[in-house]
Design a protein around this motif. Structure first.
Motif: not given
Length: 182
Positions: A12-21, A40-45, A149-158
């Motif tokens: 997912t990180e590489e896919l979103i970085k690809g969109i940035w590019k 790439p991330h989702i901000t929690l706080g 396409d939708k993006i199926e992702a997994k949250v793996t780290d905080i």
């Protein structure tokens, strides 16, 4: 300034970085270049001030037994008056509970928290571009909608990010702590 963020699996990180590019190649946005070591991330706080050591210790213990979880990005959005283009995940009970439990655990830090990220105010999103003119925002929307396409992702780290420098050209906000979910 500090941000607590949810990071994604490598694919997912590489896919979103690809969109940035792609947005940079089309001369729409240079978001990846605006932030050193951007991920790439989702901000929690977000916090103006923080006792880093205490917060990191609490992150370490709180997320010790939290499993990675799946999210689906199927919406492209924007914040009014900010020129921000983002992917928004489907807001599931699991995602809301994850976010709420974070704030329940870290309640002693609420007085320093940015209210935009508190439960009831939070709009989960992954930024694709920032500070776009209306014309560039429209171009960014068109590009992202054309991907289809939708993006199926997994949250793996905080992770915890600390703002080190916020100059006109580039923000330096490195990750200072990461906790893998297991």
């Amino acid at each position: 300034m500090y941000w607590v963020i949810a990071l994604f699996d490598d694919q997912t990180e590489e896919l979103i970085k690809g969109i940035w590019k792609e947005l940079a190649v089309k001369n729409i946005s240079y978001y990846e270049e605006e932030i050193n070591d951007a991920r790439p991330h989702i901000t929690l706080g977000s916090y103006k001030e923080l006792d880093k050591e205490a917060y990191i210790e609490s992150l370490e213990t709180f997320y010790e037994h939290t499993a990675p979880f799946r999210i689906t990005f199927n919406t492209v959005g924007s914040f009014l008056n900010f020129g921000t283009l983002f992917l928004s995940p489907t807001v599931t009970r699991e995602l809301l509970d994850f976010h709420s439990s974070h704030y329940d655990h870290f309640h002693s830090f609420h007085h320093k928290a940015n209210p935009l990220y508190l439960p009831g105010n939070w709009i989960p999103h992954c930024t694709l571009a920032n500070k776009l003119s209306p014309v560039k925002l429209a171009e960014g929307f068109e590009h992202c909608l054309g991907r289809g396409d939708k993006i199926e992702a997994k949250v793996t780290d905080i992770a915890l990010i600390e703002l080190m420098d916020d100059s006109e050209d580039c923000m330096d906000a490195p990750i200072i702590f990461t906790k893998s979910l297991r």
